[in-house]
Write an enzyme that holds these catalytic residues in place. Structure first.
Site, PDB file in Angstrom:
ATOM      1  N   GLU A  35      35.006  36.013  32.137  1.00 57.29           N
ATOM      2  CA  GLU A  35      36.427  36.354  32.053  1.00 57.29           C
ATOM      3  C   GLU A  35      37.293  35.124  32.354  1.00 57.29           C
ATOM      4  OE1 GLU A  35      39.479  39.588  34.189  1.00 57.29           O
ATOM      5  OE2 GLU A  35      37.447  39.290  34.968  1.00 57.29           O
ATOM      6  N   LYS A  74      42.093  43.162  27.801  1.00 56.83           N
ATOM      7  CA  LYS A  74      41.646  43.976  28.933  1.00 56.83           C
ATOM      8  C   LYS A  74      42.536  45.215  29.051  1.00 56.83           C
ATOM      9  CE  LYS A  74      40.272  43.293  33.798  1.00 56.83           C
ATOM     10  NZ  LYS A  74      40.186  42.264  34.869  1.00 56.83           N
ATOM     11  N   CYS A  95      35.602  42.937  32.644  1.00 52.39           N
ATOM     12  CA  CYS A  95      35.495  43.260  34.072  1.00 52.39           C
ATOM     13  C   CYS A  95      35.847  44.721  34.395  1.00 52.39           C
ATOM     14  CB  CYS A  95      36.331  42.287  34.893  1.00 52.39           C
ATOM     15  SG  CYS A  95      35.758  42.131  36.615  1.00 52.39           S
TER      16      CYS A  95
END
Length: 543
Positions: A41, A112, A148
């Site tokens: 990330e 994300k 994540c």
């Protein structure tokens, strides 16, 4: 499909250095005939970039860095974390994104969706959440990419969910053949086991292979442990990255793979995280030397050992600063430790300066009896000495206070709290002893007397910590419940702790918030560390 998990160590804001590391990794992948390389990330910017992403110039340079990487991906695919622009007029101006690249071309971007905004995370301050998920077709497979936190909301794993949507479920319903998660997931004790079990639960449920690629390295208070892994569709562990080290892990999903054992030790993981966090904090801040005040006690001994394991004994300086109250055995213990570690050792007595302080201040004290004032003067003289040496020698001072002391304020602001990094500020005193015994398991490094003598600040005659504090085994149990588990007074008393002691300890913790707010950054290794992951008011009337 042959895949390389690029578990790399990035530096926040170092766009050029991070990009170069990515390009070098891509070159190594080509030599191994890899199909796809997966980076962590925000690999280009480093994590967490915090308010750097509010700078338009920084975001633009990050986009240019991505473009400079594209030619180096010819002949293979890559997934790279970066910051992308939000073209919509409303919301935050940027996304936390993953670029999917194939043969030198950017074929798509996945943003994300779930932005953590608790403990050490503050992503809703910076990023716009994605409302959509898209699959990428690559080498005959439909790949679902998540970032994540997107994987941290499975209803069959978590009893309490923070979000209403589940991006992984969405990707599976769209027909994903392979699930890939790129992460910057920071370390705390048992975190690697938690991640594995969480991904295993999802993998077994959906019967889809899963790949988790995590960042490694220290960035300010956060330590990223790596421990990337690959699971087959039945949840078997096919490959695992090293803990607290850069690693390139290659796995061929089309070839039979043997399962890999998962072996971890909490103490070993904690120690390795402290070493990594110290090394990276020093180096990423531009320091090559560390300076430590050696008292002959166990805390400074542990910090000194961590320091030499981080940057080597030739780069560590230990300073003994005895006063009229320093015992002979403490001076001997400090010297023996320095000899065992092979570090530069210096002795600078503080008695002359201490006596001068008292001489000048005695008339101002108006014949009042000695108390903690005189004790704190000694600590502050030592802090001044260390900071003077730090300036002159360009060596960062590592503070030696542990979590138990910092919690109750058993430390001197502008004294032993002076320094650039609080290495063990998230390590309770009882764990300090456990780590010290682990260090000595093969040979005596920390002097035996340091381990067995009663801990003392040695700021007055015959002083011990237990003059002011309860036994550490009791204190640490109360602190863990209050600070990490967020239990309150009534709950602690119900657990069987002495009511008067509970009230006293909790009052000390709350009253000393002002000290911790001014403390050096500390390395986070528990589920709740002091620092920006724990935000409580200083002036308050709760207790």
């Amino acid at each position: 499909m042959k895949i390389l998990l690029a578990q790399i160590n990035t530096r926040v804001g170092d766009l050029k250095g991070n990009s170069q590391k990515i390009i070098e990794t891509l070159a190594k992948a080509k030599l191994q005939s890899v199909d796809l390389v997966i980076f962590p990330e925000l690999a280009i910017t480093g994590y967490p970039p915090e308010d750097l992403v509010e700078k338009k110039y920084f975001v633009q340079k990050n986009l240019e860095a991505l473009q400079s990487i594209l030619p180096h991906t010819r002949g293979l695919g890559a997934i790279i974390g970066f910051v992308s622009l939000n073209p919509q007029p409303e919301g935050h101006s940027v996304f936390n994104s993953a670029a999917f690249i194939d043969d030198g071309k950017l074929i798509g971007v996945q943003h994300k969706s779930l932005l953590p905004n608790y403990d050490v995370f503050d992503e809703m301050r910076h990023f716009e959440p994605s409302k959509t998920k898209t699959l990428f077709n690559f080498r005959g497979k439909k790949i679902g990419v998540s970032i994540c936190e997107d994987s941290w909301n499975d209803k069959d794993f978590w009893k309490h969910r923070l979000y209403t949507n589940d991006p992984i479920e969405e990707l599976v319903h769209q027909g994903a053949d392979l699930l890939i998660n790129i992460s910057a997931s920071p370390f705390h004790v048992q975190k690697s086991k938690l991640r594995l079990e969480m991904f295993r639960t999802m993998t077994k449920k959906y019967l889809k292979p899963s790949i988790f690629v995590n960042l490694v390295g220290g960035n300010d208070s956060l330590v990223f442990d790596g421990c990337s892994f690959v699971l087959d569709g039945q949840g078997n562990l096919l490959a695992k990255g090293k803990s607290c080290e850069e690693d390139l892990i290659i796995v061929d999903l089309d070839s039979p793979q043997s399962t890999t054992p998962w072996e971890t030790s909490d103490l070993s993981e904690i120690y390795d995280a402290l070493v990594l966090g110290t090394r990276d904090y020093l180096h990423k801040c531009g320091f090559t030397k560390a300076l430590i005040g050696l008292s002959g006690g166990i805390d400074s001994a542990l910090v000194a050992k961590i320091a030499i394991d981080s940057i080597g004994p030739d780069h560590v300086i230990g300073v003994s600063m005895p006063s009229r109250f320093s015992s002979g055995h403490s001076r001997d213990d400090a010297r023996e430790l320095a000899q065992n570690l092979g570090i530069d050792y210096r002795v600078i007595p503080i008695e002359t300066v201490f006596a001068a302080y008292l001489g000048e201040l005695t008339p101002q004290f108006e014949n009042r009896p000695a108390d903690t004032t005189e004790e704190n003067i000694q600590a502050r003289i030592r802090g001044n000495y260390l900071m003077a040496l730090s300036n002159k020698l360009n060596a960062m001072v590592l503070t030696t206070g542990n979590k138990s002391e910092l919690a109750v304020g058993y430390c001197t602001i502008y004294g032993d709290m002076c320094g650039g990094l609080a290495v063990i500020s998230d390590i309770p005193k009882t764990m300090v002893y456990e780590l010290a015994r682990r260090i000595n398991q093969d040979r005596i490094i920390i002097p035996t007397n340091t381990l067995v003598k009663a801990p003392s600040a040695e700021l007055r005659p015959d002083q011990t910590d237990q003059d002011s504090l309860p036994p550490y085994v009791i204190l640490d149990a109360i602190l863990k419940a209050y600070v990490e588990e967020l239990k309150e007074e009534d709950e602690l008393i119900t657990q069987g702790f002495d009511p008067d002691l509970v009230r006293r300890i909790l009052k000390l913790v709350d009253r000393n918030e002002y000290k911790r707010r001014q403390a050096a950054p500390g390395l986070r290794v528990t589920t709740k560390a002091f620092g920006y992951g724990r935000r409580l008011p200083i002036a308050q009337g709760w207790r």
